[in-house]
Scaffold this motif. Structure first.
Motif, PDB file in Angstrom:
ATOM      1  N   ARG A  96       0.824  -1.215   0.000  1.00  0.00           N
ATOM      2  CA  ARG A  96       0.000   0.000   0.000  1.00  0.00           C
ATOM      3  C   ARG A  96       0.854   1.259   0.000  1.00  0.00           C
ATOM      4  NH1 ARG A  96      -3.889   1.894   5.058  1.00  0.00           N
ATOM      5  NH2 ARG A  96      -4.699   3.828   4.103  1.00  0.00           N
ATOM      6  N   VAL A  97       1.845   1.328   0.888  1.00  0.00           N
ATOM      7  CA  VAL A  97       2.616   2.561   0.991  1.00  0.00           C
ATOM      8  C   VAL A  97       3.532   2.748  -0.218  1.00  0.00           C
ATOM      9  CG1 VAL A  97       4.615   1.665   2.310  1.00  0.00           C
ATOM     10  CG2 VAL A  97       3.873   4.032   2.597  1.00  0.00           C
ATOM     11  N   LEU A  98       4.143   1.655  -0.716  1.00  0.00           N
ATOM     12  CA  LEU A  98       5.015   1.803  -1.881  1.00  0.00           C
ATOM     13  C   LEU A  98       4.216   2.193  -3.123  1.00  0.00           C
ATOM     14  CD1 LEU A  98       7.483  -1.164  -1.322  1.00  0.00           C
ATOM     15  CD2 LEU A  98       7.933   1.268  -1.007  1.00  0.00           C
ATOM     16  N   ALA A  99       3.008   1.657  -3.244  1.00  0.00           N
ATOM     17  CA  ALA A  99       2.159   2.048  -4.374  1.00  0.00           C
ATOM     18  C   ALA A  99       1.819   3.533  -4.299  1.00  0.00           C
ATOM     19  CB  ALA A  99       0.885   1.210  -4.389  1.00  0.00           C
ATOM     20  N   ALA A 100       1.579   4.023  -3.089  1.00  0.00           N
ATOM     21  CA  ALA A 100       1.266   5.445  -2.924  1.00  0.00           C
ATOM     22  C   ALA A 100       2.451   6.313  -3.339  1.00  0.00           C
ATOM     23  CB  ALA A 100       0.871   5.729  -1.478  1.00  0.00           C
ATOM     24  N   PHE A 101       3.652   5.910  -2.956  1.00  0.00           N
ATOM     25  CA  PHE A 101       4.831   6.696  -3.335  1.00  0.00           C
ATOM     26  C   PHE A 101       5.128   6.567  -4.831  1.00  0.00           C
ATOM     27  CE2 PHE A 101       5.925   6.762   1.249  1.00  0.00           C
ATOM     28  CZ  PHE A 101       6.266   8.101   1.368  1.00  0.00           C
ATOM     29  N   ARG A 102       4.949   5.360  -5.380  1.00  0.00           N
ATOM     30  CA  ARG A 102       5.226   5.182  -6.812  1.00  0.00           C
ATOM     31  C   ARG A 102       4.310   6.036  -7.682  1.00  0.00           C
ATOM     32  NH1 ARG A 102       4.779  -0.807  -5.609  1.00  0.00           N
ATOM     33  NH2 ARG A 102       6.888  -1.514  -5.084  1.00  0.00           N
ATOM     34  N   GLY A 103       3.122   6.313  -7.189  1.00  0.00           N
ATOM     35  CA  GLY A 103       2.155   7.059  -7.980  1.00  0.00           C
ATOM     36  C   GLY A 103       2.331   8.567  -7.935  1.00  0.00           C
ATOM     37  N   LEU A 104       3.342   9.061  -7.227  1.00  0.00           N
ATOM     38  CA  LEU A 104       3.524  10.502  -7.086  1.00  0.00           C
ATOM     39  C   LEU A 104       4.060  11.138  -8.361  1.00  0.00           C
ATOM     40  CD1 LEU A 104       5.197  10.647  -3.546  1.00  0.00           C
ATOM     41  CD2 LEU A 104       2.816  11.192  -4.097  1.00  0.00           C
ATOM     42  N   GLN A 105       3.586  12.330  -8.650  1.00  0.00           N
ATOM     43  CA  GLN A 105       4.181  13.179  -9.665  1.00  0.00           C
ATOM     44  C   GLN A 105       5.244  14.052  -8.982  1.00  0.00           C
ATOM     45  OE1 GLN A 105       3.376  12.858 -12.977  1.00  0.00           O
ATOM     46  NE2 GLN A 105       2.195  11.120 -12.172  1.00  0.00           N
ATOM     47  N   PRO A 106       6.188  14.626  -9.739  1.00  0.00           N
ATOM     48  CA  PRO A 106       7.263  15.402  -9.101  1.00  0.00           C
ATOM     49  C   PRO A 106       6.775  16.444  -8.106  1.00  0.00           C
ATOM     50  CG  PRO A 106       7.794  15.044 -11.406  1.00  0.00           C
ATOM     51  CD  PRO A 106       6.419  14.486 -11.205  1.00  0.00           C
ATOM     52  N   ALA A 107       5.730  17.184  -8.450  1.00  0.00           N
ATOM     53  CA  ALA A 107       5.252  18.235  -7.544  1.00  0.00           C
ATOM     54  C   ALA A 107       4.629  17.675  -6.275  1.00  0.00           C
ATOM     55  CB  ALA A 107       4.248  19.130  -8.263  1.00  0.00           C
ATOM     56  N   ASP A 108       4.156  16.422  -6.347  1.00  0.00           N
ATOM     57  CA  ASP A 108       3.475  15.832  -5.187  1.00  0.00           C
ATOM     58  C   ASP A 108       4.401  15.642  -3.993  1.00  0.00           C
ATOM     59  OD1 ASP A 108       1.206  15.673  -6.777  1.00  0.00           O
ATOM     60  OD2 ASP A 108       1.564  13.580  -7.341  1.00  0.00           O
ATOM     61  N   TRP A 109       5.700  15.531  -4.235  1.00  0.00           N
ATOM     62  CA  TRP A 109       6.642  15.303  -3.147  1.00  0.00           C
ATOM     63  C   TRP A 109       6.712  16.492  -2.200  1.00  0.00           C
ATOM     64  CZ3 TRP A 109       9.171  10.720  -2.139  1.00  0.00           C
ATOM     65  CH2 TRP A 109       9.076   9.745  -3.135  1.00  0.00           C
ATOM     66  N   ASN A 110       6.221  17.639  -2.635  1.00  0.00           N
ATOM     67  CA  ASN A 110       6.237  18.841  -1.799  1.00  0.00           C
ATOM     68  C   ASN A 110       4.882  19.155  -1.176  1.00  0.00           C
ATOM     69  OD1 ASN A 110       9.015  19.500  -2.258  1.00  0.00           O
ATOM     70  ND2 ASN A 110       8.446  20.186  -4.308  1.00  0.00           N
ATOM     71  N   ALA A 111       3.918  18.225  -1.308  1.00  0.00           N
ATOM     72  CA  ALA A 111       2.601  18.446  -0.713  1.00  0.00           C
ATOM     73  C   ALA A 111       2.696  18.345   0.809  1.00  0.00           C
ATOM     74  CB  ALA A 111       1.601  17.429  -1.249  1.00  0.00           C
ATOM     75  N   PRO A 112       1.999  19.222   1.544  1.00  0.00           N
ATOM     76  CA  PRO A 112       2.062  19.188   3.009  1.00  0.00           C
ATOM     77  C   PRO A 112       1.444  17.911   3.586  1.00  0.00           C
ATOM     78  CG  PRO A 112       1.195  21.290   2.233  1.00  0.00           C
ATOM     79  CD  PRO A 112       1.197  20.363   1.048  1.00  0.00           C
ATOM     80  N   ILE A 113       2.056  17.398   4.646  1.00  0.00           N
ATOM     81  CA  ILE A 113       1.493  16.298   5.431  1.00  0.00           C
ATOM     82  C   ILE A 113       1.618  16.675   6.899  1.00  0.00           C
ATOM     83  CG2 ILE A 113       1.961  14.496   3.711  1.00  0.00           C
ATOM     84  CD1 ILE A 113       4.429  13.692   5.330  1.00  0.00           C
ATOM     85  N   SER A 114       0.915  15.939   7.757  1.00  0.00           N
ATOM     86  CA  SER A 114       0.966  16.273   9.183  1.00  0.00           C
ATOM     87  C   SER A 114       2.234  15.761   9.849  1.00  0.00           C
ATOM     88  CB  SER A 114      -0.269  15.700   9.901  1.00  0.00           C
ATOM     89  OG  SER A 114      -0.197  14.288   9.952  1.00  0.00           O
ATOM     90  N   TYR A 115       2.868  14.737   9.292  1.00  0.00           N
ATOM     91  CA  TYR A 115       4.069  14.168   9.905  1.00  0.00           C
ATOM     92  C   TYR A 115       5.130  15.255  10.084  1.00  0.00           C
ATOM     93  CZ  TYR A 115       8.496  11.737  10.382  1.00  0.00           C
ATOM     94  OH  TYR A 115       9.745  11.340  10.819  1.00  0.00           O
ATOM     95  N   ARG A 116       5.402  15.587  11.323  1.00  0.00           N
ATOM     96  CA  ARG A 116       6.394  16.593  11.692  1.00  0.00           C
ATOM     97  C   ARG A 116       6.204  17.898  10.931  1.00  0.00           C
ATOM     98  NH1 ARG A 116       9.920  15.664  15.110  1.00  0.00           N
ATOM     99  NH2 ARG A 116      11.458  17.153  14.316  1.00  0.00           N
ATOM    100  N   SER A 117       4.951  18.210  10.603  1.00  0.00           N
ATOM    101  CA  SER A 117       4.603  19.449   9.889  1.00  0.00           C
ATOM    102  C   SER A 117       5.455  19.600   8.631  1.00  0.00           C
ATOM    103  CB  SER A 117       4.798  20.666  10.800  1.00  0.00           C
ATOM    104  OG  SER A 117       4.007  20.561  11.961  1.00  0.00           O
ATOM    105  N   GLY A 118       5.663  18.489   7.948  1.00  0.00           N
ATOM    106  CA  GLY A 118       6.538  18.481   6.783  1.00  0.00           C
ATOM    107  C   GLY A 118       5.803  18.303   5.477  1.00  0.00           C
TER     108      GLY A 118
END
Length: 241
Positions: A96-118
Motif C-alpha cells: 500500500r505505501v510503496l504504491a502510494a509513493f510510486r504514484g507521485l508526480q514530481p510536484a506531489d513530493w512537496n505536498a504538506p502532510i501532518s508528519y512533523r509538519s513536513g
C-alpha cells in the motif's frame, strides 16, 4: 524511492522463514518482541500511506488512526499475531505505501502532510529510516554495518536534533567527509567540541540509539579521550522545526 524499495525487499526477505516462536522472541528493543517491531512497521507503513492519500486531496491527517494511543494499542494488539499473519499484514502494508509513493508526480513530493509538519518527501525519508533501522532491531542477522554511506549521511543530518545544548559534535567518519552537528546560539557560551571518530555505520548507529556493530568509536575533546555525550531523545519526541 530506491532506498525504500530496497529496504522493504530486505525486510520481507529476512522475515520469510520466521516461525511463531521466532516472532514471540525478544527483539533488540527494550520490552519489545519481534512481533512488536513487525506490528509497528506495518502501522507506520499504513499511517504513511494515509498521509499521501489525504495529501492528494489537499488535506492532512494524523499519522496514526487514533493518534499516539491508537498507535500503541495497535502495536500491542498486533504483536501477538502468528508469523504468517505478520507476513501477510506487513506485505499488504508495504504494498500500500510503496504504491502510494510510486504514484507521485514530481510536484506531489512537496505536498504538506501532518508528519512533523513536513511534506511528502519527509514522509518518504521517514519510511526509509523505519525500514532500515527496524530490520536491525529484529535481530535476524542484519546489523548496522550494512547501512549504506547514503543512509548514514542522511542520519547524520536528521539526528542532529539529538545533540544537546552546549555540545558541538565533529563527526569524522572513515571514508566520508567530516560533519559538524550542533552549535552555540547567539549570546550563549561557546559549545564544547567533541570529535567522534570511527566507521560511518558505527557513528550513525550511536546517533540512532543503537549499538555500533564494529566498535570503532572514539571520542576526543581538546586532544583528550572522553566519553560519548548523552544524546537528547529521538527527534519524534522533540518539537518539529
Amino acid at each position: 524511492m530506491a532506498g525504500m524499495e530496497a529496504a522493504a525487499a530486505a525486510l520481507q526477505e529476512h522475515i520469510k522463514n520466521l516461525s511463531d516462536d521466532d516472532v514471540r522472541a525478544p527483539s533488540r528493543l527494550p520490552d519489545w518482541t519481534r512481533g512488536h517491531v513487525l506490528a509497528h512497521v506495518a502501522g507506520v507503513a499504513d499511517g504513511m500511506a494515509r498521509q499521501l492519500e489525504y495529501a492528494a486531496g489537499g488535506e492532512t491527517v494524523e499519522l496514526y488512526d487514533g493518534g499516539a494511543d491508537g498507535r500503541n494499542r495497535a502495536i500491542e494488539e498486533g504483536a501477538v499475531r502468528s508469523a504468517d499473519r505478520h507476513r501477510r499484514e506487513l506485505n499488504d502494508s508495504l504494498e500500500r505505501v510503496l504504491a502510494a509513493f510510486r504514484g507521485l508526480q514530481p510536484a506531489d513530493w512537496n505536498a504538506p502532510i501532518s508528519y512533523r509538519s513536513g511534506v511528502v518527501r519527509d514522509g518518504g525519508l521517514a519510511m526509509w529510516r523505519e525500514l532500515v533501522i527496524h530490520l536491525t532491531d529484529l535481530d535476524v542477522g542484519v546489523d548496522a554495518d550494512t547501512w549504506s554511506p547514503q543512509f548514514c549521511e542522511h542520519l547524520f543530518g536528521f539526528l542532529a536534533a539529538r545533540v544537546p545544548a552546549g555540545v558541538r559534535l565533529r563527526l569524522q567518519p572513515l571514508a566520508l567527509p567530516p560533519r559538524v552537528l550542533g552549535s552555540s546560539a547567539p549570546g550563549e557560551p561557546a559549545s564544547t567540541t567533541i570529535s567522534v571518530n570511527g566507521m560511518a555505520t558505527d557513528i550513525a548507529a550511536w546517533l540512532a540509539g543503537r549499538t555500533p556493530s564494529l566498535g570503532s568509536l572514539r571520542a576526543e575533546a581538546a586532544a583528550d579521550g572522553v566519553e560519548l555525550p548523552t544524546l537528547l531523545p529521538w527527534p519524534s519526541a522533540l518539537p518539529a522545526k
